[in-house]
Every structure is written in structure tokens, then in C-alpha cells.
Design an enzyme around this catalytic site. Sequence first.
Site, PDB file in Angstrom:
ATOM      1  N   LYS A 119      40.242  36.478  45.297  1.00 12.99           N
ATOM      2  CA  LYS A 119      39.297  36.678  44.200  1.00 12.99           C
ATOM      3  C   LYS A 119      40.082  36.795  42.907  1.00 12.99           C
ATOM      4  O   LYS A 119      41.138  37.447  42.852  1.00 12.99           O
ATOM      5  CB  LYS A 119      38.465  37.935  44.455  1.00 12.99           C
ATOM      6  CG  LYS A 119      37.439  38.268  43.370  1.00 12.99           C
ATOM      7  CD  LYS A 119      36.623  39.486  43.784  1.00 12.99           C
ATOM      8  CE  LYS A 119      35.730  39.982  42.657  1.00 12.99           C
ATOM      9  NZ  LYS A 119      34.937  41.174  43.052  1.00 12.99           N
ATOM     10  N   LYS A 129      36.913  33.310  45.568  1.00 12.01           N
ATOM     11  CA  LYS A 129      35.767  33.880  44.869  1.00 12.01           C
ATOM     12  C   LYS A 129      36.146  33.981  43.401  1.00 12.01           C
ATOM     13  O   LYS A 129      37.056  34.735  43.032  1.00 12.01           O
ATOM     14  CB  LYS A 129      35.397  35.256  45.419  1.00 12.01           C
ATOM     15  CG  LYS A 129      34.257  35.934  44.651  1.00 12.01           C
ATOM     16  CD  LYS A 129      33.892  37.278  45.269  1.00 12.01           C
ATOM     17  CE  LYS A 129      32.882  38.041  44.427  1.00 12.01           C
ATOM     18  NZ  LYS A 129      32.487  39.336  45.040  1.00 12.01           N
ATOM     19  N   ASP A 141      35.870  43.687  48.914  1.00  8.72           N
ATOM     20  CA  ASP A 141      36.636  43.111  47.812  1.00  8.72           C
ATOM     21  C   ASP A 141      37.723  44.123  47.454  1.00  8.72           C
ATOM     22  O   ASP A 141      37.452  45.145  46.821  1.00  8.72           O
ATOM     23  CB  ASP A 141      35.746  42.837  46.602  1.00  8.72           C
ATOM     24  CG  ASP A 141      34.801  41.656  46.826  1.00  8.72           C
ATOM     25  OD1 ASP A 141      34.570  41.292  48.001  1.00  8.72           O
ATOM     26  OD2 ASP A 141      34.279  41.120  45.839  1.00  8.72           O
TER      27      ASP A 141
END
Length: 221
Positions: free
Chosen positions: A147, A172, A86
Site C-alpha cells: 500500500k 493498494k 493494513d
Amino acid sequence: MDVPGRIDHTVLGPATTGDEVLGVVDEAVEHGMNACVPPCYVDLVADYAPETTLATVIGFPQGQHATETKVSEAERAWTDGADELDLVANVGRLKSGEEDTYEDEIGEVVAATPMPVKVILETSLLSDEETRRAAELAVAADADMLKTATGFAEGGATVADVELLSEYLPVKASGGIGSWEAAKAMFDAGAERIGASSGVAIVEEWAAAGQPSTGAGSDGA
């Protein structure tokens, strides 16, 4: 794939201990979730729960590390046993119009390892126009997923942002998602994955509601 398997059960606080990480991993294993942990604990978790999908963060939480540092973090995470990254994008670069630098940095991290890279855009800090441009640049850099947030800046995931981002890549949703009701709203908006420190509560509430396994774009996580 069912809801638990699409939740990244997360522990990323600045005072996080190894014991706390292992406790979160135990919960992830028990409930069938993934885990997202600080980089310094990746090797610990990889040895402790090798069957659990393990994500870690790069350039966390502000995204202002040097590109070389982010690449080194990614390479170390791969060596230590992570499965997914991430990556916090550099919001300042985007806002100052340094789009080539913004994209190139993402591309260098993507190219550094075989792991899927989720690019954290920090959408609460961006206008809709900036969010779209950030998504376009992440796509151009071959990112795998977008994300919404780190959870450490003001604001978090919103339905509107998830709907927008899902036009570009799988999403996400992360930041402020503490219940099944909140998670379901994100799934309905198009989220493929949820990042939350409240993963156990989400799964237990989902199970108590008698929810079936579900795919992306409906009630999936």
C-alpha cells in the site's frame, strides 16, 4: 470484479466517531465497496455489516509501535471481526539500515492471524531505491499486498510508485485519490485496490461515465 468491490471506503481521522463510521459503512454497503475503519470500531462494524469486507489499520499512522504492540493489535482485530489488515511499516528502521528488524516485524504480524496483510510503505518518504528494498522485504515477510501511503504523511499515491510496486505484489493505491479520474490513473498503472475517503464520489463518477466492470491492470480498483 467491478470497480466498487475493489475500493476500500475509508474513515480514519483522529476525531472519527462511531456514528461516522456507521455512516461510511452504510455508504460502502449501498455502493458495493469494502470499508476500512479504526481498530476501536472493528467489533461495531463486524456486527453491523457482517457481509462487508472490513479492513483495519495496525501501527497507524506512523508505524513506530513496538512489534509486540502491532502483533497484539492484529490479534485483537481478528478477534473483533476484521477481514484484512493494513500494517504501517517502520520507515525509520528501513532508513537506518535495520532491514532484518523491518522484515521480521512484518513477518510477525503476517503470522499472527490468517488475515491478508497490506504493508503501508509511505512511499512519499522513500527514494525509489528504498521503495524497491521495502517491497522486497515485504515480499520476503510473506505480505499479501503493498500500500502506498497512510494519507497522514506528506504526499500520497503516485502513478510511478504504483507502477514500481506492482512489480512485486498487488498494490493498494492510497493517499490523495479523490475522483474517478485519479483512481483510473492508479488502476491503469496496475493498482488492484484503491483506498479513499472519497469512495462514493469515485463510484458515482465511474458509473456516470458508463464504465464497464474491469480487471486489474486496466480500469479496475
